[in-house]
Design a protein around this motif. Structure first.
Motif, mmCIF file in Angstrom:
data_model
loop_
_atom_site.group_PDB
_atom_site.id
_atom_site.type_symbol
_atom_site.label_atom_id
_atom_site.label_comp_id
_atom_site.label_asym_id
_atom_site.label_seq_id
_atom_site.Cartn_x
_atom_site.Cartn_y
_atom_site.Cartn_z
ATOM 1 N N MET A 1 37.738 47.881 42.811
ATOM 2 C CA MET A 1 39.141 48.046 43.216
ATOM 3 C C MET A 1 40.060 47.484 42.134
ATOM 4 S SD MET A 1 41.041 46.660 46.644
ATOM 5 C CE MET A 1 41.063 44.964 46.061
ATOM 6 N N ASN A 154 37.539 54.177 48.745
ATOM 7 C CA ASN A 154 36.760 53.001 48.327
ATOM 8 C C ASN A 154 36.046 53.233 47.002
ATOM 9 O OD1 ASN A 154 34.836 54.822 49.114
ATOM 10 N ND2 ASN A 154 33.875 53.515 50.664
ATOM 11 N N ASP A 167 45.655 48.818 51.408
ATOM 12 C CA ASP A 167 44.477 49.666 51.209
ATOM 13 C C ASP A 167 44.474 50.298 49.818
ATOM 14 O OD1 ASP A 167 43.528 49.281 53.845
ATOM 15 O OD2 ASP A 167 44.956 50.783 54.583
#
Length: 265
Positions: A1, A154, A167
């Motif tokens: 991420m 993701n 998110d």
């Protein structure tokens, strides 16, 4: 991420004047098109002379801005036009459509043809390889502005953009930069380096851009005030890209079929 780098959309402030990165990306795109256009115009048997490139870019530039704005309002925000017609002129509020800009470029090129007498279809083949650099620059401008984000994901390169929540999301602007900017430019530039049948370069541009845009829309968030148009996944961008793909394939087939007939008659 990854975390979105905190980029100020304003590149430079000179008193009351603010120069935005997005505007600079437009300038960069037109400058690159000018350089590439003059390079192509210096090649043997070129359709245009180098001195004509400035005039061509003037017509196309007006078409990009006017068509892009009008296309955005008509395709994505038509409901507001009746109650606030002046919104069409307030370009500083944001909102530009590629598909509208493309129509504007076609109209601008047609006006250039009326003035110069060059062949319209050959001019479209000349212009097509100049476009992707501007498209890529525009997508970098979208990224800096923090707009046109992708869906929650993701994948390792997903990015957190705080104004849209915690998110991580697909950096869909960068996908479009790579596909519509880099890859499309390389494909068209290499393809057009050799003599091709009239309409083949334009057809490849339409088919590839339409295909790239259609695919990216699967991971890009639709406009909030429009949402999905059908089946929980069809977006306005995909709907507008389908005719591009179809027309691009038709032009490619038509171009090579005509060449085949001339060669083997």
């Amino acid at each position: 991420m990854l975390n979105y780098p905190d980029i100020n959309p304003v590149a430079l402030e000179l008193g009351p004047l603010s120069i935005h990165w997005y505007g600079l990306m437009y300038i960069l795109g037109f400058f690159a098109a000018w350089l590439l256009g003059r390079y192509r115009a210096r090649q043997p048997n070129a359709l245009l002379r180098p001195a004509q490139i400035e005039d061509l870019l003037f017509y196309c530039g007006i078409g990009v801005i006017a068509g892009g704005r009008l296309g955005y309002i008509l395709f994505y925000d038509a409901a507001t036009l009746a109650g606030d017609p002046a919104r069409l002129l307030r370009v500083w509020e944001g909102g530009m459509s590629f598909h509208g800009g493309l129509i504007g470029v076609i109209i601008g090129s047609w006006l250039f043809v009326r003035r110069t007498g060059v062949d319209f279809l050959r001019l479209m083949d000349f212009v097509a390889p100049l476009v992707p650099v501007g498209l890529g620059a525009g997508r970098i401008g979208n990224f800096i502005n923090g707009e046109l984000w992708g869906r929650v994901s993701n994948v390792p390169w997903a990015m957190v953009y705080p104004p849209m929540g915690p998110d991580p999301r697909h950096p869909s602007q960068l996908y479009q930069f790579l596909l519509e900017g880099v890859l499309l430019f390389v494909a068209l530039w290499l393809f057009s380096r050799k003599p091709r049948p009239t309409m083949a370069v334009s057809g490849l541009f339409l088919a590839l851009y339409g295909g790239f845009r259609f695919l990216v829309e699967f991971v890009r968030m639709p406009d909030a005030h429009i949402g999905y148009l059908a089946f929980g996944w069809v977006t306005m961008g995909q709907l507008l890209s389908i005719p591009m793909i179809a027309l691009g394939i038709v032009l490619l087939l038509w171009a090579y079929r005509a060449t085949y007939r001339l060669t083997y008659q």
